[in-house]
Design a protein around this motif. Structure first.
Motif, short mmCIF file in Angstrom:
data_model
loop_
_atom_site.label_atom_id
_atom_site.label_comp_id
_atom_site.label_asym_id
_atom_site.label_seq_id
_atom_site.Cartn_x
_atom_site.Cartn_y
_atom_site.Cartn_z
N MET A 111 0.86 -1.19 0.00
CA MET A 111 0.00 0.00 0.00
C MET A 111 0.89 1.23 0.00
SD MET A 111 -2.63 -1.49 2.80
CE MET A 111 -1.41 -2.57 3.50
N TRP A 122 2.51 -5.52 3.70
CA TRP A 122 1.86 -6.44 4.64
C TRP A 122 1.77 -7.81 4.02
CZ3 TRP A 122 1.93 -4.41 9.12
CH2 TRP A 122 1.19 -4.94 10.18
N LEU A 157 -12.42 -5.34 10.24
CA LEU A 157 -12.50 -4.19 9.36
C LEU A 157 -13.66 -4.35 8.39
CD1 LEU A 157 -8.77 -4.15 8.35
CD2 LEU A 157 -9.88 -2.67 10.00
N ASP A 159 -13.20 -3.34 5.37
CA ASP A 159 -12.52 -3.72 4.13
C ASP A 159 -11.08 -4.07 4.44
OD1 ASP A 159 -11.76 -0.38 2.96
OD2 ASP A 159 -11.95 -1.21 4.97
N PRO A 161 -6.99 -4.66 3.42
CA PRO A 161 -6.07 -3.88 2.59
C PRO A 161 -6.14 -4.32 1.14
CG PRO A 161 -4.99 -4.68 4.57
CD PRO A 161 -6.36 -5.31 4.52
N SER B 60 -5.11 2.74 5.99
CA SER B 60 -4.89 1.64 5.05
C SER B 60 -5.73 0.42 5.41
CB SER B 60 -3.42 1.24 5.05
OG SER B 60 -2.64 2.33 4.65
N GLY B 61 -6.52 0.54 6.44
CA GLY B 61 -7.39 -0.57 6.82
C GLY B 61 -6.75 -1.53 7.80
N ILE B 62 -5.65 -1.16 8.40
CA ILE B 62 -4.99 -2.02 9.39
C ILE B 62 -5.15 -1.34 10.75
CG2 ILE B 62 -2.83 -3.10 10.10
CD1 ILE B 62 -1.96 -2.93 7.14
N HIS B 63 -5.97 -1.92 11.59
CA HIS B 63 -6.31 -1.27 12.86
C HIS B 63 -5.70 -2.02 14.04
CE1 HIS B 63 -9.39 1.54 11.23
NE2 HIS B 63 -9.40 0.65 10.27
N GLN B 129 5.94 -5.67 7.60
CA GLN B 129 5.44 -6.60 8.59
C GLN B 129 6.56 -7.59 8.91
OE1 GLN B 129 2.36 -9.13 7.25
NE2 GLN B 129 1.71 -9.71 9.29
#
Lengths: 166, 147
Positions: A111, A122, A157, A159, A161, B60-63, B129
């Motif tokens: 990303m 990731w 989530l 959505d 990633p 980015s949607g990573i919580h 990661q």
């Protein structure tokens, strides 16, 4: 002839002395109405006068101005570049290559944010990860290598990633 | 015999000196390396400047709720030998200078099973990661060294 000339001069000077010349110049100038020339005409006049009478000074000024412009346009960026640490010529970080060993059964998700230069790389489970026996993780020697595919899940989530903007 | 020994020692010294000079002359780049532990076990963000990282990840949607920096160092990266960063989960990340093109350098980061190459820049960070750790995940953060 010389005596006549002297007498004539003496006569004229005597006449001139009888006249009051005080403030003559001021009175003349007061009657002359100053009428300024158009701007471009004045500029042309000034340039031509200076070019005619102060050419050397002009050439020096032009040379100084050209040098200053050259320093500003070339020198300043060059100094800035030279003052940067080695390798930091690019304005932002950019990911060029991402590879994952196929035996790990994970897939990278990259990303990137082109505006800030940030990039999150990731690892997510690859679709064939379930079909692989867990004993295969020993191939990595370090058991923790397989951890990438089993990291604790972030909070649920809406959505996942997808490689979009940060 | 003695003369030969002297010449041998001298040539060895010259060789070592030239090797040292070549090593010192080899291109190096400075990179800031941080190891951050992210988890949902708590809401602690330490140091507070990691809040921006938390925000970037959330966007980015990573919580993850908690972010804690475990280490931070500025390292010199060469083409050889690799600079190895030992992570608390037993993994090791090795950084090498991949290439230098003009004023821009590329760094290769091997963090099995992941391998990445990124071009250095004056802005931005790369977040990798780095595997599970204590109920959370480790993140290797590579940023420009202080410019």
């Amino acid at each position: 002839m010389r005596a006549t000339s002297g007498l004539l001069r003496l006569g004229l000077e005597t006449q001139a002395d009888e006249v009051d010349w005080n403030g003559f110049a001021q009175r003349v100038m007061a009657r002359v109405t100053p009428e300024p020339l158009p701007f471009w005409e004045r500029l042309q006049l000034e340039v031509s006068e200076r070019w005619t009478h102060q050419r050397v000074l002009w050439m020096g000024g032009v040379a100084v101005a050209a040098t200053a412009a050259l320093l500003l346009t070339v020198g300043v960026p060059w100094v800035q570049r030279m003052s940067l640490p080695v390798g930091y010529g690019a304005p932002r970080i950019a990911v060029r290559e991402v590879t994952v060993d196929s035996r790990a059964h994970v897939a990278p998700v990259v990303m990137e944010n082109a505006e800030t230069g940030d990039a999150i790389i990731w690892l997510v489970d690859h679709e064939d990860a379930q079909a692989v026996p867990s004993s295969n993780s020993e191939d990595w020697g370090d058991e923790s290598d397989e951890d990438a595919a089993r990291v604790p899940a972030p909070r649920p989530l809406s959505d996942r990633p997808t490689g979009g903007e940060l | 015999m003695r003369t030969q020994t002297r010449w041998g020692v001298l040539s060895l010294a010259v060789g070592m000196l030239s090797s040292a000079l070549a090593w010192a002359d080899a291109p190096t780049v400075k990179v800031k390396v941080e190891v951050v532990h992210a988890s949902n076990a708590n809401d602690v963000v330490e140091p507070p400047m990691l809040a921006s990282m938390k925000k970037k990840f959330a966007q980015s949607g990573i919580h993850y709720s908690g972010y804690r920096r475990l280490s931070e160092e500025t390292v010199l990266v060469r083409s050889t030998p690799p600079h190895v960063v030992a992570l608390p989960n037993g993994k090791k990340a090795s950084l090498v200078l991949d290439k230098v093109e003009g004023a821009t350098a590329s760094v290769r980061v091997a963090l099995p099973p992941l391998e990445t190459v990124y071009e250095l820049g004056r802005e931005g960070s790369v977040f990798l990661q780095a595997g599970a750790h204590q109920g959370g995940v480790l993140i290797l953060v590579l940023s420009p060294a202080a410019l």
